[in-house]
Design a protein around this motif. Structure first.
Motif, PDB file in Angstrom:
ATOM      1  N   THR A   1       9.367  29.505   2.999  1.00 46.04           N
ATOM      2  CA  THR A   1       9.950  30.205   4.135  1.00 46.04           C
ATOM      3  C   THR A   1      11.368  30.662   3.847  1.00 46.04           C
ATOM      4  OG1 THR A   1       8.612  28.735   5.507  1.00 46.04           O
ATOM      5  CG2 THR A   1      10.236  30.056   6.636  1.00 46.04           C
TER       6      THR A   1
ATOM      7  N   ILE B   1      16.018  28.405  12.850  1.00 51.29           N
ATOM      8  CA  ILE B   1      15.834  27.002  12.469  1.00 51.29           C
ATOM      9  C   ILE B   1      14.509  26.473  13.017  1.00 51.29           C
ATOM     10  CG2 ILE B   1      16.702  24.656  12.859  1.00 51.29           C
ATOM     11  CD1 ILE B   1      19.557  25.935  12.691  1.00 51.29           C
ATOM     12  N   LEU B   2      14.229  26.784  14.276  1.00 48.54           N
ATOM     13  CA  LEU B   2      12.967  26.361  14.880  1.00 48.54           C
ATOM     14  C   LEU B   2      11.782  26.873  14.065  1.00 48.54           C
ATOM     15  CD1 LEU B   2      11.231  25.279  17.319  1.00 48.54           C
ATOM     16  CD2 LEU B   2      11.446  27.567  18.282  1.00 48.54           C
TER      17      LEU B   2
ATOM     18  N   ALA C   1       7.643  25.638   7.618  1.00 47.04           N
ATOM     19  CA  ALA C   1       7.746  24.783   6.429  1.00 47.04           C
ATOM     20  C   ALA C   1       6.699  23.673   6.540  1.00 47.04           C
ATOM     21  CB  ALA C   1       9.148  24.211   6.302  1.00 47.04           C
ATOM     22  N   THR C   2       6.520  23.159   7.757  1.00 48.70           N
ATOM     23  CA  THR C   2       5.513  22.128   8.008  1.00 48.70           C
ATOM     24  C   THR C   2       4.109  22.652   7.726  1.00 48.70           C
ATOM     25  OG1 THR C   2       6.933  21.344   9.782  1.00 48.70           O
ATOM     26  CG2 THR C   2       4.725  20.446   9.732  1.00 48.70           C
TER      27      THR C   2
ATOM     28  N   LEU D   1      11.721  28.070  10.990  1.00 47.72           N
ATOM     29  CA  LEU D   1      11.733  27.521   9.625  1.00 47.72           C
ATOM     30  C   LEU D   1      11.048  26.163   9.606  1.00 47.72           C
ATOM     31  CD1 LEU D   1      15.315  28.227   8.222  1.00 47.72           C
ATOM     32  CD2 LEU D   1      13.157  28.916   7.187  1.00 47.72           C
ATOM     33  N   GLU D   2      11.395  25.323  10.575  1.00 49.59           N
ATOM     34  CA  GLU D   2      10.811  23.973  10.617  1.00 49.59           C
ATOM     35  C   GLU D   2       9.307  24.047  10.843  1.00 49.59           C
ATOM     36  OE1 GLU D   2      13.031  21.782  13.521  1.00 49.59           O
ATOM     37  OE2 GLU D   2      14.709  21.453  12.146  1.00 49.59           O
TER      38      GLU D   2
END
Length: 131
Positions: A30, A17-18, A24-25, A20-21
């Protein structure tokens, strides 16, 4: 400009999750996988430009996944994520074609810079932006 594709392979959901965030930013498309089978399905389907691959994955380990990724498509770049003390495996991973490794807990900005540097290669420098 084509969106670069990034695959994150880690059995720890928090790390996925970390990352991915973060990525994605950065504007990457992703994907994520918790195991080798899913990872290889994504590699076949979506042909990511770069894979962030954890060394210790239950079932199929990182080295095995790395071998198979390179069998599917040699040009996919792979950066390994390792726990402290897996140096023997890192050497093998490099021999199998991994670019580099980050030891957990890694510095997220260093990892992001490394990924950006790898994915920027070959794209026009006029897209480069200041920090």
């Amino acid at each position: 400009m084509d969106q670069k594709r990034l695959l994150i392979v880690d059995d720890q959901v928090g790390i996925r999750i970390l990352l991915l965030e973060v990525f994605a930013t950065e504007g990457y498309e992703t994907f994520q996988a918790a195991n080798g089978k899913t990872a290889l399905d994504i590699v076949r389907l979506h042909s990511p430009d770069l894979v962030l691959l954890d060394m210790k994955i239950p079932g199929m380990d990182g080295l095995e996944i790395l071998k198979k990724i390179k069998e599917i498509n040699r040009s996919i770049k792979v950066i390994m994520m390792t726990a402290y003390g897996e140096l023997d495996m890192i050497k093998e991973a490099t021999d199998l074609g991994a670019l580099m490794h980050f030891t957990k807990p890694f510095d997220i900005d260093e990892l992001r810079s490394a990924v950006n540097a790898q994915l920027d290669e070959g794209s026009s420098s006029r897209y480069a932006s200041g920090s």
